[in-house]
Scaffold this motif. Structure first.
Motif, PDB file in Angstrom:
ATOM      1  N   GLU A  57       2.951  -5.280  -0.494  1.00 48.34           N
ATOM      2  CA  GLU A  57       3.217  -6.576  -1.124  1.00 48.34           C
ATOM      3  C   GLU A  57       4.671  -6.995  -0.897  1.00 48.34           C
ATOM      4  O   GLU A  57       4.957  -8.161  -0.620  1.00 48.34           O
ATOM      5  CB  GLU A  57       2.918  -6.499  -2.617  1.00 48.34           C
ATOM      6  CG  GLU A  57       3.051  -7.836  -3.336  1.00 48.34           C
ATOM      7  CD  GLU A  57       2.671  -7.754  -4.804  1.00 48.34           C
ATOM      8  OE1 GLU A  57       2.988  -8.697  -5.552  1.00 48.34           O
ATOM      9  OE2 GLU A  57       2.054  -6.740  -5.205  1.00 48.34           O
ATOM     10  N   LYS A  61       6.254 -10.464   0.952  1.00 51.08           N
ATOM     11  CA  LYS A  61       7.212 -11.335   0.274  1.00 51.08           C
ATOM     12  C   LYS A  61       8.545 -11.386   1.012  1.00 51.08           C
ATOM     13  O   LYS A  61       9.145 -12.455   1.181  1.00 51.08           O
ATOM     14  CB  LYS A  61       7.425 -10.865  -1.161  1.00 51.08           C
ATOM     15  CG  LYS A  61       6.216 -11.090  -2.071  1.00 51.08           C
ATOM     16  CD  LYS A  61       6.523 -10.674  -3.507  1.00 51.08           C
ATOM     17  CE  LYS A  61       5.341 -10.963  -4.418  1.00 51.08           C
ATOM     18  NZ  LYS A  61       5.607 -10.545  -5.820  1.00 51.08           N
ATOM     19  N   SER A  74       0.863  -5.819   6.475  1.00 52.41           N
ATOM     20  CA  SER A  74       0.411  -5.263   5.194  1.00 52.41           C
ATOM     21  C   SER A  74      -0.948  -4.578   5.314  1.00 52.41           C
ATOM     22  O   SER A  74      -1.204  -3.570   4.641  1.00 52.41           O
ATOM     23  CB  SER A  74       0.355  -6.355   4.131  1.00 52.41           C
ATOM     24  OG  SER A  74      -0.514  -7.406   4.535  1.00 52.41           O
TER      25      SER A  74
END
Length: 237
Positions: A57, A61, A74
């Motif tokens: 995560e 970001k 990811s």
């Protein structure tokens, strides 16, 4: 260096080791201020840390916020963690299936993963299958690395006992062996994704320790003694 003269030890002038040079904290900080760090390099270091530690995560970001491209997306990171978790849970079949989807080449070439597969076949009591698997999957790897060949021979020792848990090498059947296998597979996947077995930050820490050990022989300087918070011990001035 010293010589014996009239029964007494005397120093030979000029043979004493010169005193270490001292760099004051002020001079050291002045040197550090001349070092220019590019924001892009720092961002890549941070991104590499997120990838290696498995923060999927955070990778997404940070990529959006900084524009830094990760070495692995990811989905790949999540897949890696799933493989490692399956091994840690002692579910070798699940780990193999997940690795087939993620990176089948590692399944072919990683000795410790295949060693764990062999151990589980031996644990099941299927001697013929164990010997066939050993010959097909592990012997070719062992022939390229004598250390692995020695480990394979030790593993096959389990076959000589009706109850493998009574074998002197019964530690191969413990949870610690699973953890070792998980760590090896994790490192292999990280290498395939980033090109390095360890994270860049870990490599820098090793370089820092090595460099400071070299400097210790020649200088008194502000030495970083507590790495997690950057605490520095200044030389006596």
């Amino acid at each position: 260096m010293a010589e014996i003269e009239d029964g007494e030890m005397v120093d030979i002038e000029g043979d004493e080791e010169p005193p270490k040079l001292t760099i004051t904290s002020g001079d050291w900080e002045g040197h550090l201020r001349t070092v220019k760090l590019r924001k892009e390099d720092v961002n890549r270091l941070v991104m590499n840390l997120f990838v290696v530690e498995g923060y999927a995560e955070a990778v997404e970001k940070f990529q959006k916020e900084s524009g830094t491209k990760p070495e692995a997306d990811s989905a790949s990171i999540t897949g890696r963690l799933a493989v490692v978790k399956a091994i840690q849970s002692e579910d070798i079949d699940n780990a193999v299936e997940k690795l087939k989807d993620l990176n089948p080449e590692i399944l072919k070439t990683n000795f410790h993963l295949n060693q764990q597969r062999l151990i589980e076949i031996i644990r099941s009591g299927n001697i013929d299958e164990a010997l066939a698997f050993s010959q097909k999957e592990l012997t070719p790897i062992g022939e390229q690395n004598r250390v692995f060949l020695g480990e394979l021979e030790k593993t096959l020792t389990l076959l000589g006992f009706e109850d493998p848990t009574t074998c002197p090498l019964r530690e191969l059947l413990t949870s610690s062996q699973w953890m070792k296998t998980a760590a090896e597979v994790d490192a292999a996947i990280i290498t395939s994704q980033t090109g390095e077995k360890y994270g860049k930050l870990q490599h820098l820490v090793k370089m820092l320790n090595w460099t400071q050990n070299q400097l210790d022989e020649k200088l008194e300087y502000p030495r970083m003694t507590v790495l997690p918070n950057g605490q520095v011990t200044n030389p006596s001035e």
